[in-house]
Design a protein around this motif. Structure first.
Motif, PDB file in Angstrom:
ATOM      1  N   SER A  64       0.371  39.000 -87.258  1.00  0.00           N
ATOM      2  CA  SER A  64       1.052  37.747 -87.613  1.00  0.00           C
ATOM      3  C   SER A  64       0.763  36.674 -86.582  1.00  0.00           C
ATOM      4  O   SER A  64       0.550  35.503 -86.905  1.00  0.00           O
ATOM      5  CB  SER A  64       2.557  37.972 -87.710  1.00  0.00           C
ATOM      6  OG  SER A  64       2.846  38.882 -88.743  1.00  0.00           O
ATOM      7  N   ASP A 180       0.594  36.546 -95.099  1.00  0.00           N
ATOM      8  CA  ASP A 180       1.161  37.543 -94.205  1.00  0.00           C
ATOM      9  C   ASP A 180       1.929  38.559 -95.038  1.00  0.00           C
ATOM     10  O   ASP A 180       3.035  38.288 -95.503  1.00  0.00           O
ATOM     11  CB  ASP A 180       2.086  36.861 -93.190  1.00  0.00           C
ATOM     12  CG  ASP A 180       2.404  37.775 -92.025  1.00  0.00           C
ATOM     13  OD1 ASP A 180       2.170  38.999 -92.146  1.00  0.00           O
ATOM     14  OD2 ASP A 180       2.873  37.261 -90.992  1.00  0.00           O
ATOM     15  N   GLU A 181       1.310  39.717 -95.249  1.00  0.00           N
ATOM     16  CA  GLU A 181       1.917  40.780 -96.043  1.00  0.00           C
ATOM     17  C   GLU A 181       2.488  40.281 -97.370  1.00  0.00           C
ATOM     18  O   GLU A 181       3.676  40.404 -97.623  1.00  0.00           O
ATOM     19  CB  GLU A 181       3.030  41.465 -95.244  1.00  0.00           C
ATOM     20  CG  GLU A 181       2.487  42.052 -93.955  1.00  0.00           C
ATOM     21  CD  GLU A 181       3.517  42.933 -93.261  1.00  0.00           C
ATOM     22  OE1 GLU A 181       4.237  43.629 -93.982  1.00  0.00           O
ATOM     23  OE2 GLU A 181       3.570  42.896 -92.025  1.00  0.00           O
TER      24      GLU A 181
END
Ligand SMILES: Nc1ncnc2c1ncn2[C@@H]1O[C@H](COP(=O)(O)OP(=O)(O)OP(=O)(O)O)[C@@H](O)[C@H]1O
Ligand SMILES: [Mg+2]
Lengths: 250, 787
Positions: A64, A180-181
């Motif tokens: 991240s 991000d994910e």
């Protein structure tokens, strides 16, 4: 950037395509009182125009952090980051805002939709400040949500919310899409739907896309897979046989 | 409309309860501000127009009797423009149906018609003409109160003779906007008449032909009042001049000016307190809004909204609330202003008094509110603007709890799990708990301030009635009389006890400052006329020297021990130096007191008195009034019951309305604070409480955790609120104080109790509202949103 340096970049890039991002030796240190947390410990990375990259790595490895730095949400403690002819390392707050506004689309793990706005308005929120956006309706159709335009986030399932987030990110036709994910909170079926939307945008609009995931299976749909461990790039794999999201095995 | 504005409006709607509470608080402050300032503006504009159109004089003077030729010398004084001489006369009136005597002020108007200064506004009829017999123009208030119309007759006792005066006009004068008979402190429309009469006739009736006893003058622009007054005094001295004075010391105008001062305080100080509280509430709420929207701020920024745009977004939220508050407040203020102006017309008499709301008043209200709101929310908005997006994306770090002091010293055995949660919550965020307590105690305090006026005003009346004025009737003589007059009065029917007083009109000087006033001579062992300080304790009269009101002392810049110059304006007009024995914090008017013997020694007049205070057996009888009225030496008779009744009436009609508005607004604010407090803590704890419900706690149990915390905070806030309330009241009183009245600081226990009860009630109602929300807490919804 001097001519010599440019050439250097091309040599390093080892590819005929143009490098969109060039990160060299970036480190990120968080100071928490006495303790220093080294989130990144010298990362060199290039991302090329139109490619689909997956970032894999264990929790806390710095994924991240890296993505935030590329997206201009955060600045590195040391090292340089370039996006085309923008120097992100020395950019000030307003330059970073401009950069995010005109070039980057974000998708967050927890969607970060505005709960008080409908799906359409969440997208409009971004298209209203972009240069050449698509209409919010078109963007939502792109992610198969054409029939949910006036629903509030609380009236949508997790997968639908994430797809609104995708629509919101792609609606301004960004040059890069940072995720991000995006499937972290979703089941296989809905996860695939979101990934399909991403792949479609990448394919049809040629958007450079970077996706963080814990899920190694997703790596199969990438052009390249960047493995991150303990704040460093462990290895980079190039996929010769890219799979369609629907073929992924969870 | 842009999407971000949709968000703005929906966010506002989402927090509508809290927003409404803040809007009401702001509206309360703005209403007071707008209402009072608009009233002040209306009064001022009306007064200024009236004064200039009807040529209200700049300088006034009275004397015993001066030949008309003296007027020319007055005209020659540098700076003087117009001089108008008059004959004035105080008379007793016989009004059918009134057993207490009424007094009248007769004022001459020139033979050739209109006065050059202090002109009359004719409501009905005409001015009395020359030559015609006994025509008068009557002041409107008295005509109304006693139902006199054109053509009616009034019986006056002039120079001991009954005379019948015929009303040909109903008028108003700029000199009697606030119509007070000499010595009174509340107007009495029924018992005080002002009448204007042709000069020749009045002079003839009073043996004043070719002479005058009253003069007013207007000055040229830039002329010095002080110099003109000094010259007038010199010129009039041989003719029994009683000291000239400027417009600002003219009784009616002085009261009006003091009223403005009070309006200014109520219109500015009290609203400022209210708006300060609104700013505080906005701060609490906006901090909360920004905290709950961390992730939204992060998303906005990630997509390229600049810090400025994000800050602006939250700023607009505040601006909307302020705008609504200002609009609602202006409307309220308008209504309140109209009501107050209505009340003013009963006490301040202008030809027309219309309510007008100049545009700058609401604009100023908005500016003040906006600044307060900006101050209150700057921090929260700036925090939102400066929130680093990467950090905002991460959920807030889990709060750092620890054992509380109480548990660490080993009390945990006695505390249930929920009770521990309450205590830990409070200990963990002491600032937060502190802010809640501050808010709640401000609610208590503001209620106390609002209601304090009731205590104070009624104490004031009570003191006037039962402590300061213990007499039943007061009698004033036309001229100082020997002490025999006292015995004579003592023997009148129904009189139980009579106490003499001496009043001497004088100018007191200290350095270059001076004031014109009446020095009161009081017997050392007075039973009926005690001097009290603002702590309501009797103040001992000094045997020697002079006792001054502190406001008077302050305005002259004297301290005890200083020697002041007293220029007496009557009798042999001695000028003496007198030592200031003490300054007393008394609470009405500007006064100077001396022991009666010591005052008479100063006058070198022997044992004389100006009048007497009487105690009667039972109620003062018609017979007593009759026999007093029959004495030519008696100039005025007034019964305390009537003046107290007048005071009470004025207070009830005028002040109580303002106070009612105050209490109403204070109540709104108190509720707003308490409700907000509960809502903010609900929003902060919703997720935690929902998790507890999921774990199996009952509704009652989670309510206890939240409401128990609120109850504890409220309990702690009460005593702090009492303390704040006392000092806030003190501060407001101090700023209201004027030369007319200084408020004694009284707060009844019942006021504290009522303040506490109101806040506890507001807390209970807010608790119920929150409880209902807790009961309907949508577990899935709350847990789904990340926060
Ligand atoms: N604001 C911060 N303050 C202190 N430490 C931080 C901060 N942000 C990240 N870190 C630390 O930096 C390291 C890397 O964090 P990062 O969020 O980049 O990990 P990640 O690879 O994304 O992990 P995950 O897969 O769990 O999301 C972690 O050890 C984290 O604790
Ligand atoms: Mg992460």
């Amino acid at each position: 950037m001097s001519e010599a340096e440019k050439e250097d970049v091309y040599v390093l890039a080892d590819d005929s395509r143009e490098a969109v991002f060039v990160a060299e030796g970036i480190t990120k240190v968080y100071k928490m009182g006495e303790v220093e947390v080294h989130a990144l410990r010298g990362v060199d990375l290039q991302l090329y125009e139109g490619e689909f990259v997956v970032l894999l790595g264990p929790s806390g490895s710095g994924k991240s952090t890296l993505l935030n730095i590329l997206g201009g949400l955060d600045v590195a403690t040391a090292g340089t980051v370039r996006y085309r002819d923008h120097d992100l390392t020395h950019a000030d707050e307003s330059a970073l805002t401009e950069y995010r506004r005109h070039h980057v689309g974000f998708i967050f793990q927890f969607y970060n939709l505005i709960p008080s706005l409908t799906a359409r308005e969440n997208v409009a929120l971004v298209t209203e400040i972009a240069d050449d956006p698509m209409s919010p309706d078109d963007a939502l159709k792109l992610v198969d949500l054409g029939d949910r335009l006036d629903h509030f986030p609380s009236q949508l399932s997790g997968g639908q919310q994430q797809r609104v987030a995708v629509a919101r990110a792609v609606a301004k036709r960004p040059e890069v899409l940072l995720c991000d994910e995006p499937t972290g909170a979703l089941d296989i079926h809905t996860g695939v739907k979101v990934l399909e939307a991403l792949a479609r945008v990448n394919r049809e609009l040629g958007t450079t896309t970077a996706v963080i995931t814990h899920n190694a299976a997703i790596a199969a749909m990438a052009d390249r897979v960047v493995h991150i461990a303990d704040g460093r790039i462990a290895k980079i794999d190039t996929n010769t046989n890219k799979k369609d999201p629907s073929e992924l095995e969870w | 409309m842009r999407a971000i504005h949709h968000k703005l409006l929906r966010d506002l709607w989402h927090m509508k309860g809290q927003a409404l509470a803040i809007v009401m608080v702001i509206a309360s402050g703005v209403a007071l501000f707008v209402g009072q300032l608009a009233v002040m503006h209306s009064l001022r504009v009306t007064r200024d127009a009236y004064y200039s159109e009807y040529r209200f004089a700049d300088v006034f003077a009275n004397c015993k009797r001066a030949p008309l030729s003296v007027a020319d010398r007055l005209r020659d004084v540098p700076g003087v423009d117009v001089v108008q001489t008059r004959v004035t006369l105080r008379v007793m009136l016989e009004v059918p149906g009134l057993n207490e005597p009424a007094t009248g002020q007769l004022i001459s108007i020139p033979d050739n018609g209109e006065p050059q200064l202090n002109d009359l506004f004719i409501r009905k009829g005409r001015l009395p003409g020359p030559g015609t017999d006994n025509e008068v123009a009557l002041v409107e208030m008295f005509a109304k109160a006693n139902k006199y119309g054109l053509g009616d007759s009034i019986t006056a006792i002039i120079n001991g003779r009954r005379q019948s005066l015929r009303v040909v006009g109903i008028v108003l004068s700029p000199e009697y906007v606030y119509a007070l008979s000499a010595g009174a402190f509340v107007p009495d429309d029924k018992r005080f008449a002002v009448m204007w009469m042709n000069e020749k006739q009045l002079a003839a009736a009073y043996n004043m032909e070719g002479a005058f006893n009253d003069v007013s003058a207007s000055l040229k622009p830039g002329a010095s009042h002080a110099e003109v007054i000094a010259r007038f005094d010199d010129i009039l001295k041989p003719y029994g001049g009683q000291g000239a004075f400027a417009q600002k010391d003219q009784v009616s105008n002085w009261y009006l000016a003091n009223e403005y001062k009070q309006l200014e305080t109520f219109g500015v100080v009290v609203p400022l307190i209210f708006l300060g509280i609104a700013a505080f509430l906005l701060n609490v709420v906006m901090s909360r809004v920004v905290a709950t929207q961390r992730d939204q701020v992060a998303a906005l920024k990630a997509f390229g909204y600049s810090n400025f745009q994000v800050g602006l977004h939250f700023g607009e939220l505040v601006a909307l609330i302020v705008l609504m508050g200002t609009i609602v407040g202006t409307l309220f203020g308008w209504l309140m202003g109209e009501k107050l102006i209505d009340l003013y017309t009963d006490f301040y008499h202008f030809p027309v008094l219309r309510f007008s709301l100049p545009g700058w008043v609401p604009l100023a209200g908005m500016a003040v509110t906006g600044s307060a709101a900006a101050l209150g929310t700057l921090n929260a908005v700036r925090r939102a603007a400066a929130l680093p997006p990467a950090e905002a994306m991460r959920p807030e770090a889990p709060p750092n709890y620890r054992m509380t002091l109480m548990e660490r010293i080993g009390l945990q055995r006695w505390l249930s799990q929920p009770t521990r949660m309450i205590l830990r919550q409070l200990e963990r965020k002491p600032m937060k708990a502190g802010a809640s307590i501050l808010g709640l105690s401000l609610a208590v305090a503001i209620l106390i301030v609002g209601m304090a006026f009731v205590d104070i005003i009624f104490t004031l009346i009570d003191i006037q009635a039962n402590v300061v004025h213990r007499e039943d009737v007061s009698v004033g003589f036309t001229e100082p009389r020997s002490r025999d007059a006292l015995h004579e009065i003592e023997s009148l029917p129904g009189v139980e006890y009579a106490e003499p007083y001496r009043a001497v009109s004088a100018r007191v000087r200290f350095g270059h400052r001076n004031r014109r006033l009446g020095i009161q001579g009081i017997p050392f062992d007075t039973r009926l006329n005690r001097v009290l300080n603002t702590d309501l304790e009797p103040f001992d009269l000094p045997r020697e020297g002079i006792l001054l009101s502190r406001v008077l002392g302050d305005s002259l810049h004297v301290s005890p021990g200083d020697e002041i110059i007293v220029e007496v304006m009557e009798g042999t007009r001695p000028t003496r130096t007198v030592k200031v024995a003490a300054l007393v914090d008394d609470f009405m008017g500007i006064s100077a007191y001396m022991e009666i013997g010591s005052l008479n020694r100063l006058m070198r007049e022997g044992d004389v008195i100006s009048g007497a205070y009487l105690l009667t057996r039972g109620e003062a009888s018609e017979a007593l009034f009759e026999s007093l009225r029959a004495r030519p030496a008696v100039a005025s008779v007034s019964s305390k019951a009537t003046s107290i009744e007048n005071l009470r009436k004025m207070v009830e009609e005028q002040l109580l309305y303002s106070i009612a508005f105050n209490v109403l607004f204070a109540g709104i604010i108190a509720f707003g604070i308490v409700y907000n407090n509960a809502r903010v803590s609900l929003s902060e704890r919703a997720r935690e409480l929902a998790s507890l419900r999921v774990l199996g706690l009952t509704r009652g149990e989670i309510s206890f955790i939240l409401l128990g915390e609120q109850a504890l905070l409220t309990l702690v806030a009460l005593p702090i609120g009492f303390f704040l309330g006392y000092w806030l009241t003190f501060a407001v009183m101090a700023s209201v104080n004027s030369e007319v009245v200084r408020m004694p600081m009284v707060l009844n226990t019942s006021t504290y109790a009522l303040g506490a009860i109101c806040v506890i009630f507001a807390a209970a109602v807010s608790g119920l509202i929150v409880r209902r929300r807790l009961d309907r807490l949508d577990l899935v919804e709350v847990l789904k949103t990340r926060e």
